[in-house]
Design an enzyme around this catalytic site. Structure first.
Site, PDB file in Angstrom:
ATOM      1  N   PHE A 135      -0.924   3.516   3.085  1.00  0.00           N
ATOM      2  CA  PHE A 135      -0.763   2.692   4.285  1.00  0.00           C
ATOM      3  C   PHE A 135       0.637   2.115   4.295  1.00  0.00           C
ATOM      4  O   PHE A 135       1.043   1.455   3.349  1.00  0.00           O
ATOM      5  CB  PHE A 135      -1.802   1.570   4.338  1.00  0.00           C
ATOM      6  CG  PHE A 135      -1.770   0.822   5.639  1.00  0.00           C
ATOM      7  CD1 PHE A 135      -2.420   1.327   6.757  1.00  0.00           C
ATOM      8  CD2 PHE A 135      -1.061  -0.372   5.769  1.00  0.00           C
ATOM      9  CE1 PHE A 135      -2.368   0.657   7.982  1.00  0.00           C
ATOM     10  CE2 PHE A 135      -1.009  -1.044   6.984  1.00  0.00           C
ATOM     11  CZ  PHE A 135      -1.666  -0.532   8.091  1.00  0.00           C
ATOM     12  N   ASP A 220       6.633   1.103  -1.706  1.00  0.00           N
ATOM     13  CA  ASP A 220       6.110   0.180  -0.705  1.00  0.00           C
ATOM     14  C   ASP A 220       5.362  -0.922  -1.442  1.00  0.00           C
ATOM     15  O   ASP A 220       4.234  -0.723  -1.896  1.00  0.00           O
ATOM     16  CB  ASP A 220       5.190   0.925   0.273  1.00  0.00           C
ATOM     17  CG  ASP A 220       4.602  -0.008   1.332  1.00  0.00           C
ATOM     18  OD1 ASP A 220       4.637  -1.236   1.128  1.00  0.00           O
ATOM     19  OD2 ASP A 220       4.100   0.511   2.355  1.00  0.00           O
ATOM     20  N   LYS A 249       4.112  -9.150   3.687  1.00  0.00           N
ATOM     21  CA  LYS A 249       2.869  -9.878   3.395  1.00  0.00           C
ATOM     22  C   LYS A 249       3.084 -11.210   2.656  1.00  0.00           C
ATOM     23  O   LYS A 249       3.464 -12.181   3.289  1.00  0.00           O
ATOM     24  CB  LYS A 249       1.898  -8.966   2.641  1.00  0.00           C
ATOM     25  CG  LYS A 249       1.263  -7.910   3.566  1.00  0.00           C
ATOM     26  CD  LYS A 249      -0.091  -7.421   3.079  1.00  0.00           C
ATOM     27  CE  LYS A 249      -0.824  -6.651   4.173  1.00  0.00           C
ATOM     28  NZ  LYS A 249      -0.506  -5.220   4.209  1.00  0.00           N
TER      29      LYS A 249
HETATM   30  C1  LIG Z   1       0.045  -4.307   5.203  1.00  0.00           C
HETATM   31  C2  LIG Z   1       0.869  -3.207   4.697  1.00  0.00           C
HETATM   32  C3  LIG Z   1       1.893  -2.645   5.485  1.00  0.00           C
HETATM   33  C4  LIG Z   1       2.145  -3.057   6.910  1.00  0.00           C
HETATM   34  O1  LIG Z   1       2.582  -4.385   7.000  1.00  0.00           O
HETATM   35  P1  LIG Z   1       2.590  -5.079   8.445  1.00  0.00           P
HETATM   36  O2  LIG Z   1       3.201  -6.426   8.155  1.00  0.00           O
HETATM   37  O3  LIG Z   1       1.193  -5.145   8.928  1.00  0.00           O
HETATM   38  O4  LIG Z   1       3.435  -4.258   9.331  1.00  0.00           O
HETATM   39  C5  LIG Z   1       2.676  -1.656   4.911  1.00  0.00           C
HETATM   40  N1  LIG Z   1       2.462  -1.233   3.656  1.00  0.00           N
HETATM   41  C6  LIG Z   1       1.496  -1.749   2.874  1.00  0.00           C
HETATM   42  C7  LIG Z   1       1.321  -1.240   1.474  1.00  0.00           C
HETATM   43  C8  LIG Z   1       0.654  -2.733   3.369  1.00  0.00           C
HETATM   44  O5  LIG Z   1      -0.326  -3.230   2.604  1.00  0.00           O
END
Ligand SMILES: *Cc1c(COP(=O)(O)O)cnc(C)c1O
Length: 402
Positions: A135, A220, A249
Protein backbone atom coordinates in the site's frame (compact mmCIF):
# COMPACT_ATOMS: atom_id res chain seq x y z
CA UNK A 1 -27.78 22.67 14.55
CA UNK A 2 -26.44 19.28 15.60
CA UNK A 3 -24.75 16.86 13.24
CA UNK A 4 -25.21 13.10 13.26
CA UNK A 5 -24.06 10.11 11.27
CA UNK A 6 -27.07 10.80 9.02
CA UNK A 7 -25.45 14.10 8.07
CA UNK A 8 -22.58 12.09 6.60
CA UNK A 9 -24.95 10.03 4.48
CA UNK A 10 -26.67 13.18 3.24
CA UNK A 11 -23.71 15.42 2.50
CA UNK A 12 -20.51 13.47 1.98
CA UNK A 13 -19.14 11.41 -0.87
CA UNK A 14 -19.82 7.78 0.07
CA UNK A 15 -16.22 6.57 -0.35
CA UNK A 16 -16.04 5.91 3.40
CA UNK A 17 -18.32 3.99 5.71
CA UNK A 18 -17.60 5.54 9.12
CA UNK A 19 -18.77 4.07 12.41
CA UNK A 20 -22.19 5.14 13.66
CA UNK A 21 -20.73 6.91 16.69
CA UNK A 22 -19.03 10.31 16.33
CA UNK A 23 -16.00 10.99 18.56
CA UNK A 24 -15.77 14.55 19.83
CA UNK A 25 -12.88 14.72 22.32
CA UNK A 26 -9.73 12.78 23.21
CA UNK A 27 -7.11 12.65 25.94
CA UNK A 28 -4.12 10.33 25.87
CA UNK A 29 -5.31 6.94 24.63
CA UNK A 30 -8.98 7.49 25.42
CA UNK A 31 -11.63 9.38 23.53
CA UNK A 32 -15.33 10.14 23.96
CA UNK A 33 -18.26 10.17 21.55
CA UNK A 34 -21.19 12.57 21.27
CA UNK A 35 -23.08 10.59 23.92
CA UNK A 36 -20.17 10.90 26.35
CA UNK A 37 -19.22 7.22 26.02
CA UNK A 38 -15.50 6.51 26.52
CA UNK A 39 -13.30 4.33 24.30
CA UNK A 40 -9.79 2.89 24.70
CA UNK A 41 -7.76 3.70 21.58
CA UNK A 42 -5.64 0.77 20.37
CA UNK A 43 -5.78 2.06 16.79
CA UNK A 44 -4.01 5.41 17.05
CA UNK A 45 -5.94 6.84 14.10
CA UNK A 46 -4.29 4.15 11.93
CA UNK A 47 -0.76 4.64 13.26
CA UNK A 48 -1.07 8.44 13.20
CA UNK A 49 -1.70 9.77 16.73
CA UNK A 50 1.76 8.72 17.88
CA UNK A 51 1.55 10.65 21.16
CA UNK A 52 -2.15 10.10 21.79
CA UNK A 53 -4.77 12.81 21.87
CA UNK A 54 -4.18 16.38 23.08
CA UNK A 55 -0.54 15.80 24.07
CA UNK A 56 0.58 19.02 25.82
CA UNK A 57 3.85 19.33 23.84
CA UNK A 58 1.95 19.10 20.54
CA UNK A 59 -0.80 21.46 21.64
CA UNK A 60 1.92 23.92 22.70
CA UNK A 61 3.84 23.60 19.43
CA UNK A 62 0.71 24.10 17.34
CA UNK A 63 -0.78 26.98 19.33
CA UNK A 64 2.58 28.75 19.57
CA UNK A 65 3.10 28.52 15.81
CA UNK A 66 -0.55 29.47 15.16
CA UNK A 67 0.20 32.83 16.76
CA UNK A 68 3.38 33.37 14.73
CA UNK A 69 2.91 32.43 11.09
CA UNK A 70 0.56 30.09 9.22
CA UNK A 71 1.59 30.19 5.60
CA UNK A 72 3.74 32.01 3.11
CA UNK A 73 4.28 29.35 0.37
CA UNK A 74 7.55 27.89 -0.84
CA UNK A 75 8.48 31.25 -2.33
CA UNK A 76 9.82 31.68 1.21
CA UNK A 77 11.24 29.09 3.56
CA UNK A 78 10.38 29.11 7.26
CA UNK A 79 12.04 28.34 10.58
CA UNK A 80 9.98 25.27 11.61
CA UNK A 81 10.66 23.59 8.25
CA UNK A 82 14.38 24.31 8.48
CA UNK A 83 14.60 23.00 12.05
CA UNK A 84 12.64 19.87 11.12
CA UNK A 85 14.80 19.20 8.05
CA UNK A 86 17.94 19.56 10.16
CA UNK A 87 16.52 17.22 12.79
CA UNK A 88 15.62 14.55 10.20
CA UNK A 89 18.95 14.68 8.40
CA UNK A 90 20.86 14.61 11.70
CA UNK A 91 19.16 11.40 12.80
CA UNK A 92 18.87 9.46 9.52
CA UNK A 93 20.93 8.42 6.48
CA UNK A 94 19.43 11.31 4.56
CA UNK A 95 21.11 14.59 3.62
CA UNK A 96 18.03 16.19 2.09
CA UNK A 97 14.31 16.36 2.81
CA UNK A 98 11.23 17.21 0.75
CA UNK A 99 8.10 18.04 2.76
CA UNK A 100 4.55 17.31 1.71
CA UNK A 101 1.18 16.63 3.34
CA UNK A 102 0.52 12.91 3.19
CA UNK A 103 1.97 9.48 2.60
CA UNK A 104 0.71 9.34 -0.96
CA UNK A 105 2.42 12.64 -1.72
CA UNK A 106 5.67 11.46 -0.16
CA UNK A 107 5.57 8.37 -2.38
CA UNK A 108 4.54 10.43 -5.39
CA UNK A 109 7.69 12.52 -4.84
CA UNK A 110 9.86 9.42 -4.40
CA UNK A 111 8.48 7.75 -7.52
CA UNK A 112 8.83 10.92 -9.58
CA UNK A 113 12.41 11.24 -8.33
CA UNK A 114 13.05 7.63 -9.36
CA UNK A 115 11.58 8.12 -12.83
CA UNK A 116 13.62 11.26 -13.40
CA UNK A 117 16.76 9.59 -12.05
CA UNK A 118 16.25 6.68 -14.46
CA UNK A 119 15.44 8.84 -17.46
CA UNK A 120 18.50 11.01 -16.87
CA UNK A 121 20.66 7.89 -16.62
CA UNK A 122 19.60 5.88 -19.67
CA UNK A 123 16.76 6.00 -22.17
CA UNK A 124 14.00 3.59 -21.13
CA UNK A 125 15.23 3.16 -17.56
CA UNK A 126 11.83 3.88 -16.06
CA UNK A 127 10.28 0.60 -14.92
CA UNK A 128 9.17 0.50 -11.26
CA UNK A 129 8.99 -2.75 -9.27
CA UNK A 130 6.65 -2.95 -6.29
CA UNK A 131 5.14 -5.71 -4.18
CA UNK A 132 1.80 -7.41 -4.51
CA UNK A 133 -0.49 -6.44 -1.66
CA UNK A 134 1.54 -3.38 -0.72
CA UNK A 135 0.00 0.00 0.00
CA UNK A 136 1.52 3.29 -1.10
CA UNK A 137 -1.44 5.70 -1.20
CA UNK A 138 -4.44 6.59 -3.32
CA UNK A 139 -3.25 8.95 -6.02
CA UNK A 140 -3.52 7.25 -9.40
CA UNK A 141 0.27 6.71 -9.54
CA UNK A 142 0.69 5.46 -5.96
CA UNK A 143 -2.43 3.29 -6.00
CA UNK A 144 -1.16 1.62 -9.18
CA UNK A 145 2.20 1.01 -7.54
CA UNK A 146 0.33 -0.46 -4.54
CA UNK A 147 -0.55 -3.63 -6.35
CA UNK A 148 -3.99 -4.27 -4.90
CA UNK A 149 -6.41 -4.62 -7.84
CA UNK A 150 -9.41 -3.86 -5.60
CA UNK A 151 -8.07 -0.29 -5.27
CA UNK A 152 -7.33 0.31 -8.97
CA UNK A 153 -10.38 -1.39 -10.47
CA UNK A 154 -12.40 1.07 -12.51
CA UNK A 155 -9.70 3.73 -12.61
CA UNK A 156 -8.01 2.53 -15.80
CA UNK A 157 -6.03 3.45 -17.80
CA UNK A 158 -3.35 3.14 -15.14
CA UNK A 159 0.17 4.60 -15.37
CA UNK A 160 2.40 2.15 -17.27
CA UNK A 161 5.75 0.49 -16.54
CA UNK A 162 4.90 -0.68 -13.03
CA UNK A 163 5.40 -4.38 -12.21
CA UNK A 164 4.54 -6.36 -9.10
CA UNK A 165 6.28 -9.24 -7.38
CA UNK A 166 5.12 -11.21 -4.32
CA UNK A 167 6.44 -9.78 -1.04
CA UNK A 168 9.35 -11.68 0.52
CA UNK A 169 9.91 -13.60 -2.72
CA UNK A 170 13.54 -13.00 -3.66
CA UNK A 171 13.68 -15.16 -6.80
CA UNK A 172 10.65 -13.25 -8.14
CA UNK A 173 12.36 -9.94 -7.45
CA UNK A 174 15.57 -11.13 -9.06
CA UNK A 175 13.65 -12.23 -12.16
CA UNK A 176 11.80 -8.91 -12.37
CA UNK A 177 14.96 -6.80 -12.10
CA UNK A 178 16.78 -5.50 -15.14
CA UNK A 179 18.68 -2.52 -16.54
CA UNK A 180 15.37 -0.78 -17.33
CA UNK A 181 14.33 -0.68 -13.65
CA UNK A 182 14.61 2.72 -11.98
CA UNK A 183 13.32 1.72 -8.53
CA UNK A 184 12.07 -0.98 -6.21
CA UNK A 185 9.64 0.33 -3.59
CA UNK A 186 8.88 -1.74 -0.50
CA UNK A 187 7.44 -1.46 3.02
CA UNK A 188 9.75 -2.85 5.76
CA UNK A 189 6.52 -4.23 7.25
CA UNK A 190 3.47 -4.37 4.98
CA UNK A 191 0.92 -2.43 7.04
CA UNK A 192 -2.41 -2.37 5.21
CA UNK A 193 -1.41 -5.67 3.60
CA UNK A 194 -1.82 -7.58 6.89
CA UNK A 195 1.06 -6.42 9.17
CA UNK A 196 3.48 -8.65 7.29
CA UNK A 197 7.14 -8.18 8.25
CA UNK A 198 9.97 -8.53 5.75
CA UNK A 199 11.57 -11.97 6.01
CA UNK A 200 15.10 -12.06 7.44
CA UNK A 201 17.56 -11.14 4.71
CA UNK A 202 14.91 -9.95 2.24
CA UNK A 203 15.63 -6.23 2.48
CA UNK A 204 19.43 -6.77 2.37
CA UNK A 205 19.12 -8.92 -0.74
CA UNK A 206 16.76 -6.38 -2.34
CA UNK A 207 19.32 -3.65 -1.63
CA UNK A 208 22.04 -5.72 -3.32
CA UNK A 209 19.85 -6.31 -6.39
CA UNK A 210 19.10 -2.59 -6.61
CA UNK A 211 22.81 -1.77 -6.45
CA UNK A 212 23.54 -4.35 -9.14
CA UNK A 213 20.98 -2.81 -11.51
CA UNK A 214 21.52 0.80 -10.47
CA UNK A 215 17.92 1.00 -9.37
CA UNK A 216 16.84 3.05 -6.37
CA UNK A 217 15.71 1.29 -3.22
CA UNK A 218 12.70 3.15 -1.79
CA UNK A 219 11.49 2.28 1.69
CA UNK A 220 7.90 3.29 2.29
CA UNK A 221 7.96 4.04 6.01
CA UNK A 222 4.71 5.97 6.01
CA UNK A 223 3.33 3.51 8.56
CA UNK A 224 6.48 2.00 10.12
CA UNK A 225 8.29 5.30 10.67
CA UNK A 226 8.56 7.83 13.47
CA UNK A 227 9.03 5.44 16.38
CA UNK A 228 6.24 3.01 15.50
CA UNK A 229 8.53 -0.04 15.38
CA UNK A 230 10.59 0.95 18.42
CA UNK A 231 13.29 3.06 16.72
CA UNK A 232 13.11 6.29 14.75
CA UNK A 233 12.75 4.45 11.42
CA UNK A 234 12.44 0.72 10.76
CA UNK A 235 15.39 0.73 8.31
CA UNK A 236 17.69 1.50 11.23
CA UNK A 237 16.56 -1.63 13.08
CA UNK A 238 16.70 -3.70 9.89
CA UNK A 239 20.22 -2.44 9.22
CA UNK A 240 19.50 -1.76 5.55
CA UNK A 241 19.84 1.80 4.27
CA UNK A 242 17.54 2.83 1.40
CA UNK A 243 18.25 5.46 -1.24
CA UNK A 244 14.93 7.13 -0.59
CA UNK A 245 12.64 6.93 2.44
CA UNK A 246 9.08 8.18 2.59
CA UNK A 247 7.10 8.84 5.72
CA UNK A 248 3.93 10.55 6.98
CA UNK A 249 1.20 9.15 9.31
CA UNK A 250 2.75 9.30 12.82
CA UNK A 251 5.16 12.08 11.85
CA UNK A 252 2.63 14.81 12.66
CA UNK A 253 0.80 12.96 15.42
CA UNK A 254 -2.48 13.87 13.70
CA UNK A 255 -1.44 17.06 11.93
CA UNK A 256 -1.11 16.36 8.17
CA UNK A 257 2.53 16.22 7.12
CA UNK A 258 4.72 13.87 5.10
CA UNK A 259 8.31 13.77 3.96
CA UNK A 260 10.65 12.21 1.44
CA UNK A 261 14.21 11.72 2.62
CA UNK A 262 17.15 11.07 0.34
CA UNK A 263 20.87 11.54 -0.22
CA UNK A 264 22.68 14.63 -1.45
CA UNK A 265 23.43 13.07 -4.85
CA UNK A 266 19.88 11.86 -5.52
CA UNK A 267 18.24 15.03 -4.25
CA UNK A 268 19.91 16.85 -7.16
CA UNK A 269 17.57 14.90 -9.46
CA UNK A 270 14.74 17.17 -8.36
CA UNK A 271 16.25 20.46 -9.47
CA UNK A 272 14.48 23.82 -9.24
CA UNK A 273 10.98 23.67 -10.69
CA UNK A 274 10.72 19.89 -11.12
CA UNK A 275 8.35 19.24 -8.20
CA UNK A 276 6.42 21.10 -5.54
CA UNK A 277 3.46 21.45 -3.20
CA UNK A 278 1.59 24.51 -1.94
CA UNK A 279 1.33 23.33 1.66
CA UNK A 280 4.47 21.18 1.71
CA UNK A 281 6.67 22.28 4.59
CA UNK A 282 4.11 24.69 6.00
CA UNK A 283 5.06 26.14 9.40
CA UNK A 284 2.16 24.62 11.35
CA UNK A 285 2.81 21.04 10.27
CA UNK A 286 6.57 21.35 10.65
CA UNK A 287 6.30 22.84 14.14
CA UNK A 288 4.11 19.94 15.27
CA UNK A 289 6.32 17.31 13.60
CA UNK A 290 9.38 18.78 15.29
CA UNK A 291 7.65 18.31 18.64
CA UNK A 292 6.60 14.74 17.75
CA UNK A 293 10.08 13.71 16.63
CA UNK A 294 11.71 15.32 19.66
CA UNK A 295 9.56 13.04 21.83
CA UNK A 296 10.23 10.01 19.63
CA UNK A 297 13.97 10.59 20.00
CA UNK A 298 13.69 10.27 23.78
CA UNK A 299 14.85 6.96 25.20
CA UNK A 300 11.91 6.84 27.60
CA UNK A 301 9.35 6.81 24.80
CA UNK A 302 11.14 4.05 22.87
CA UNK A 303 11.41 2.04 26.11
CA UNK A 304 7.64 2.40 26.48
CA UNK A 305 7.16 1.06 22.94
CA UNK A 306 9.27 -1.99 23.87
CA UNK A 307 7.42 -2.54 27.16
CA UNK A 308 3.93 -2.06 25.74
CA UNK A 309 4.89 -4.32 22.81
CA UNK A 310 5.62 -7.13 25.29
CA UNK A 311 2.43 -6.46 27.20
CA UNK A 312 0.20 -6.25 24.13
CA UNK A 313 1.72 -9.35 22.51
CA UNK A 314 1.33 -11.37 25.73
CA UNK A 315 -2.25 -10.14 26.19
CA UNK A 316 -3.24 -10.83 22.59
CA UNK A 317 -1.67 -14.29 22.68
CA UNK A 318 -3.63 -15.04 25.86
CA UNK A 319 -6.87 -13.88 24.23
CA UNK A 320 -5.96 -15.94 21.17
CA UNK A 321 -5.62 -19.17 23.13
CA UNK A 322 -8.70 -18.40 25.23
CA UNK A 323 -11.08 -17.69 22.35
CA UNK A 324 -9.38 -19.39 19.40
CA UNK A 325 -10.11 -16.52 17.00
CA UNK A 326 -6.44 -15.97 16.14
CA UNK A 327 -3.18 -17.82 16.62
CA UNK A 328 -0.04 -15.84 17.25
CA UNK A 329 0.71 -12.19 16.79
CA UNK A 330 3.13 -10.61 14.30
CA UNK A 331 4.70 -7.22 13.81
CA UNK A 332 7.18 -5.00 15.57
CA UNK A 333 7.01 -2.35 18.28
CA UNK A 334 3.46 -1.02 18.40
CA UNK A 335 2.46 -2.19 14.94
CA UNK A 336 0.92 -5.59 15.57
CA UNK A 337 -1.35 -7.93 13.67
CA UNK A 338 -3.40 -10.91 14.81
CA UNK A 339 -4.17 -13.14 11.80
CA UNK A 340 -7.57 -14.79 12.20
CA UNK A 341 -8.03 -18.56 12.12
CA UNK A 342 -9.55 -20.18 9.02
CA UNK A 343 -13.12 -20.14 10.34
CA UNK A 344 -12.86 -16.37 10.90
CA UNK A 345 -11.24 -15.39 7.61
CA UNK A 346 -13.01 -12.44 6.09
CA UNK A 347 -14.54 -11.42 9.41
CA UNK A 348 -11.96 -8.98 10.78
CA UNK A 349 -14.40 -6.12 10.24
CA UNK A 350 -17.09 -7.89 12.22
CA UNK A 351 -14.68 -8.40 15.13
CA UNK A 352 -13.48 -4.79 15.05
CA UNK A 353 -17.09 -3.57 15.08
CA UNK A 354 -17.82 -5.77 18.12
CA UNK A 355 -14.72 -4.37 19.84
CA UNK A 356 -15.96 -0.82 19.27
CA UNK A 357 -19.35 -1.71 20.72
CA UNK A 358 -17.47 -2.88 23.81
CA UNK A 359 -15.49 0.33 24.13
CA UNK A 360 -12.16 -0.44 22.45
CA UNK A 361 -11.03 0.78 19.05
CA UNK A 362 -8.95 -1.72 17.02
CA UNK A 363 -8.17 -1.82 13.30
CA UNK A 364 -8.27 -4.36 10.54
CA UNK A 365 -5.49 -4.93 7.97
CA UNK A 366 -7.44 -6.53 5.18
CA UNK A 367 -10.34 -8.90 5.88
CA UNK A 368 -8.31 -11.54 7.77
CA UNK A 369 -6.14 -9.64 10.24
CA UNK A 370 -6.86 -7.52 13.33
CA UNK A 371 -4.37 -4.65 13.59
CA UNK A 372 -3.17 -2.69 16.60
CA UNK A 373 -1.30 0.63 16.31
CA UNK A 374 -1.84 2.48 19.59
CA UNK A 375 -0.10 5.68 20.64
CA UNK A 376 3.59 5.15 21.40
CA UNK A 377 3.03 6.62 24.87
CA UNK A 378 0.01 4.45 25.74
CA UNK A 379 0.05 3.46 29.42
CA UNK A 380 0.12 -0.08 30.81
CA UNK A 381 -3.29 0.56 32.38
CA UNK A 382 -4.81 1.58 29.03
CA UNK A 383 -3.38 -1.52 27.31
CA UNK A 384 -4.84 -3.70 30.09
CA UNK A 385 -8.25 -2.05 29.87
CA UNK A 386 -8.23 -2.30 26.07
CA UNK A 387 -7.35 -6.00 26.19
CA UNK A 388 -10.06 -6.65 28.74
CA UNK A 389 -12.70 -4.95 26.59
CA UNK A 390 -11.44 -6.85 23.54
CA UNK A 391 -11.86 -10.09 25.49
CA UNK A 392 -15.45 -9.15 26.34
CA UNK A 393 -16.06 -8.42 22.66
CA UNK A 394 -14.62 -11.81 21.63
CA UNK A 395 -16.87 -13.59 24.14
CA UNK A 396 -19.90 -11.68 22.86
CA UNK A 397 -19.09 -12.44 19.25
CA UNK A 398 -18.68 -16.15 19.99
CA UNK A 399 -21.91 -16.10 22.00
CA UNK A 400 -23.67 -14.42 19.09
CA UNK A 401 -22.45 -16.96 16.57
CA UNK A 402 -22.78 -20.07 18.79
C1 LIG B 1 -1.16 5.04 4.87
C2 LIG B 1 -0.06 4.67 3.98
C3 LIG B 1 0.19 5.40 2.80
C4 LIG B 1 -0.69 6.52 2.32
O1 LIG B 1 -0.66 7.62 3.20
P1 LIG B 1 -1.77 8.76 3.02
O2 LIG B 1 -1.35 9.78 4.04
O3 LIG B 1 -3.09 8.15 3.28
O4 LIG B 1 -1.67 9.27 1.64
C5 LIG B 1 1.29 5.03 2.04
N1 LIG B 1 2.08 4.01 2.40
C6 LIG B 1 1.87 3.30 3.53
C7 LIG B 1 2.81 2.18 3.88
C8 LIG B 1 0.79 3.58 4.34
O5 LIG B 1 0.56 2.86 5.44
Amino acid sequence: MSVTRQTFDQHMVPNYQPAEIIPVRGQGSRWWDQAGREYVDLAGGIAVTSLGHAHPALVDALTHQAQQLWHLSNVMTNEPALRLARLLTTHTFADRVFFCNSGAEANEAALKLARRYGNLRAPGKHRIIACVNSFHGRTLFTVTVGGQPKYTHGFEPLPPQIDHVPYNDLPALEAAMGPDVCAFIVEPIQGEGGVMPAAPGYLEAAAALCRQHQALLIFDEVQTGNGRTGGLYAYQQAGVVPDVLTTAKGMGGGFPIGAMLTTEALAATLSVGTHGSTYGGNPLGCAVAEAVLTEVLSEALMQNVADRHQQLVAGLEALGSRFGLWTGVRGQGLLLGAPLVAAWQGKAGQLAAAALRHGVWVLVAGPDVLRFAPALNITAADVDEGLQRLGTACAAVLGDTA
